[in-house]
Scaffold this active site. Structure first.
Site, PDB file in Angstrom:
ATOM      1  N   LEU A  40       9.209  37.071   5.999  1.00  0.00           N
ATOM      2  CA  LEU A  40       8.525  35.839   5.589  1.00  0.00           C
ATOM      3  C   LEU A  40       8.294  35.794   4.081  1.00  0.00           C
ATOM      4  O   LEU A  40       7.696  34.840   3.572  1.00  0.00           O
ATOM      5  CB  LEU A  40       7.178  35.723   6.309  1.00  0.00           C
ATOM      6  CG  LEU A  40       7.226  35.606   7.826  1.00  0.00           C
ATOM      7  CD1 LEU A  40       5.813  35.537   8.390  1.00  0.00           C
ATOM      8  CD2 LEU A  40       8.034  34.389   8.258  1.00  0.00           C
ATOM      9  N   THR A  86      12.383  46.632   1.471  1.00  0.00           N
ATOM     10  CA  THR A  86      11.745  46.925   2.748  1.00  0.00           C
ATOM     11  C   THR A  86      12.612  47.914   3.509  1.00  0.00           C
ATOM     12  O   THR A  86      13.593  48.445   2.956  1.00  0.00           O
ATOM     13  CB  THR A  86      11.447  45.621   3.532  1.00  0.00           C
ATOM     14  OG1 THR A  86      10.673  45.949   4.683  1.00  0.00           O
ATOM     15  CG2 THR A  86      12.693  44.869   3.933  1.00  0.00           C
ATOM     16  N   LYS A  90      13.094  51.803   0.797  1.00  0.00           N
ATOM     17  CA  LYS A  90      11.990  52.124  -0.123  1.00  0.00           C
ATOM     18  C   LYS A  90      12.104  53.516  -0.744  1.00  0.00           C
ATOM     19  O   LYS A  90      11.642  53.739  -1.860  1.00  0.00           O
ATOM     20  CB  LYS A  90      10.641  51.999   0.599  1.00  0.00           C
ATOM     21  CG  LYS A  90      10.298  50.582   0.989  1.00  0.00           C
ATOM     22  CD  LYS A  90       8.936  50.519   1.664  1.00  0.00           C
ATOM     23  CE  LYS A  90       8.603  49.105   2.089  1.00  0.00           C
ATOM     24  NZ  LYS A  90       7.246  48.999   2.637  1.00  0.00           N
ATOM     25  N   ASN A 111       8.505  49.649  -3.483  1.00  0.00           N
ATOM     26  CA  ASN A 111       8.709  48.395  -2.750  1.00  0.00           C
ATOM     27  C   ASN A 111       8.833  47.179  -3.666  1.00  0.00           C
ATOM     28  O   ASN A 111       9.122  46.088  -3.192  1.00  0.00           O
ATOM     29  CB  ASN A 111       7.583  48.161  -1.724  1.00  0.00           C
ATOM     30  CG  ASN A 111       6.289  47.706  -2.350  1.00  0.00           C
ATOM     31  OD1 ASN A 111       5.857  48.234  -3.382  1.00  0.00           O
ATOM     32  ND2 ASN A 111       5.648  46.722  -1.753  1.00  0.00           N
ATOM     33  N   GLY A 153       6.994  57.798   6.609  1.00  0.00           N
ATOM     34  CA  GLY A 153       8.009  57.215   5.734  1.00  0.00           C
ATOM     35  C   GLY A 153       7.385  56.490   4.551  1.00  0.00           C
ATOM     36  O   GLY A 153       6.226  56.741   4.198  1.00  0.00           O
ATOM     37  N   ALA A 155       6.200  53.320   3.843  1.00  0.00           N
ATOM     38  CA  ALA A 155       4.930  52.577   3.981  1.00  0.00           C
ATOM     39  C   ALA A 155       3.789  53.533   4.316  1.00  0.00           C
ATOM     40  O   ALA A 155       2.686  53.412   3.791  1.00  0.00           O
ATOM     41  CB  ALA A 155       5.056  51.504   5.052  1.00  0.00           C
ATOM     42  N   ASN A 175       3.466  62.088  13.127  1.00  0.00           N
ATOM     43  CA  ASN A 175       4.860  61.701  12.899  1.00  0.00           C
ATOM     44  C   ASN A 175       5.745  62.367  13.940  1.00  0.00           C
ATOM     45  O   ASN A 175       5.435  63.455  14.429  1.00  0.00           O
ATOM     46  CB  ASN A 175       5.296  62.124  11.487  1.00  0.00           C
ATOM     47  CG  ASN A 175       6.611  61.480  11.099  1.00  0.00           C
ATOM     48  OD1 ASN A 175       6.716  60.253  11.073  1.00  0.00           O
ATOM     49  ND2 ASN A 175       7.617  62.275  10.809  1.00  0.00           N
ATOM     50  N   TYR A 256       4.772  42.676  11.378  1.00  0.00           N
ATOM     51  CA  TYR A 256       4.374  41.329  11.787  1.00  0.00           C
ATOM     52  C   TYR A 256       5.554  40.692  12.498  1.00  0.00           C
ATOM     53  O   TYR A 256       6.694  40.802  12.075  1.00  0.00           O
ATOM     54  CB  TYR A 256       3.933  40.490  10.572  1.00  0.00           C
ATOM     55  CG  TYR A 256       4.995  40.339   9.517  1.00  0.00           C
ATOM     56  CD1 TYR A 256       5.904  39.275   9.539  1.00  0.00           C
ATOM     57  CD2 TYR A 256       5.118  41.268   8.482  1.00  0.00           C
ATOM     58  CE1 TYR A 256       6.886  39.136   8.579  1.00  0.00           C
ATOM     59  CE2 TYR A 256       6.094  41.137   7.506  1.00  0.00           C
ATOM     60  CZ  TYR A 256       6.983  40.075   7.567  1.00  0.00           C
ATOM     61  OH  TYR A 256       7.965  39.953   6.616  1.00  0.00           O
ATOM     62  N   GLY A 277       0.598  42.887  10.582  1.00  0.00           N
ATOM     63  CA  GLY A 277       0.807  43.139   9.160  1.00  0.00           C
ATOM     64  C   GLY A 277       0.903  41.928   8.260  1.00  0.00           C
ATOM     65  O   GLY A 277       1.246  42.069   7.076  1.00  0.00           O
TER      66      GLY A 277
END
Length: 307
Positions: A40, A86, A90, A111, A153, A155, A175, A256, A277
């Site tokens: 988005l 994304t 990253k 990012n 990772g 994020a 993890n 999201y 998110g």
């Protein structure tokens, strides 16, 4: 020859970058990802560009992992202004940077790219975006929370570092590869050398991805954060089943999607408060806009564009 008018709804590829055709307004910003169709970011960033009457567009670029190096070289040549990165780029993009803020070096993930004089400068806005999102969704600050982060990772690293920097009560990393989670925890150990004591549980630890480990930790946790890609694809299970989630816990899923993610559904089923998110996307995107244009992002304009 008249320039083509572009739609930000299009998804571009490496092949498009190789034979780039100028459009009006020019595409000078974008997001690289695989997958990227769901992003988005174009709606949000194009609304901000329009608000300030900036003659530029933001678009999606579906770039495969083995195409990233060439794609980044091409955006230097095309004189883009900036880029978001994304999943899964990253960490891999670090090798292409000419300069990076300390945050990027510490996290080991980037990012946001700012491009000027064909140089790529790397930033990471995920952590700050996450902190603002949690405050917005749950009216609480990270420093007051005991937090379980799922994943290790890009994020997850940004989120874990932000939690550590803000002196959270407790931080647990889970993890699939335990060693990777342990490495992330070890890299943050100096933040947890302070005097806070929480009885029998450690302030900082990594745990294996096992039901028994989750069950024990959730009794000593306030916030669960999903920073894995689990939930991005249709049919994905919840990374933690609802039977393990207690009603006192808050759940934040960095993914999201239209409708609820599997984890958000599991949390609500368990009687817990949960958010996806979208708010993190908004706040990390606002920070990115401010890096690119050195002006305050029009937050409510951007929020409306993705709501």
């Amino acid at each position: 020859m008249k320039k083509k008018r572009a739609s930000a709804k299009l998804v571009y590829t490496l092949a498009n970058l190789q034979s780039w055709q100028e459009v009006d307004p020019p595409i000078q910003l974008g997001v690289f990802g695989d997958p990227v169709e769901h992003s988005l970011s174009p709606q949000m960033q194009n609304a901000a560009l329009k608000h300030f009457k900036i003659d530029a567009q933001y678009a999606r670029f579906h770039i495969l992992p083995n195409e990233l190096g060439e794609a980044l070289e091409l955006i230097r040549e095309r004189e883009f202004l900036g880029l978001n990165l994304t999943i899964p780029h990253k960490i891999a993009a670090l090798d292409s940077l000419d300069a990076a803020e300390d945050n990027v070096k510490r996290i080991g993930a980037v990012n946001v790219l700012k491009i000027g004089n064909r140089k790529l400068r790397g930033f990471n806005t995920d952590g700050r975006g996450f902190a603002r999102a949690v405050r917005e969704e749950f009216s609480v600050d990270l420093r007051d929370l005991r937090i379980l982060v799922l994943g290790a990772g890009g994020a997850a690293r940004a989120i874990a570092l932000q939690c550590a920097k803000e002196n959270c009560e407790r931080l647990v990393i889970a993890n699939g590869t335990f060693e990777k989670g342990q490495q992330l925890a070890d890299s943050l150990r100096n933040f947890f050398a302070g005097p806070k004591v929480l009885g029998p549980v450690a302030r900082l630890q990594a745990i294996p991805w096992e039901e028994r480990a989750f069950q024990f930790q959730i009794a000593n946790i306030d916030l669960i954060v999903n920073a894995t890609p689990v939930g991005l694809n249709r049919g994905d299970p919840s990374p933690i089943p609802s039977r393990l989630i207690a009603p006192h816990v808050m759940v934040y899923d960095t993914i999201y999607t239209k409708g609820r993610t599997p984890l958000v559904s599991a949390a609500i089923e368990a009687g817990a408060r949960a958010a996806n998110g979208l708010s993190m996307l908004l706040h990390q995107g606002a920070f990115a806009f401010e890096i690119w244009f050195q002006r305050e992002a029009p937050l409510e304009v951007m929020r409306k564009a993705i709501s």
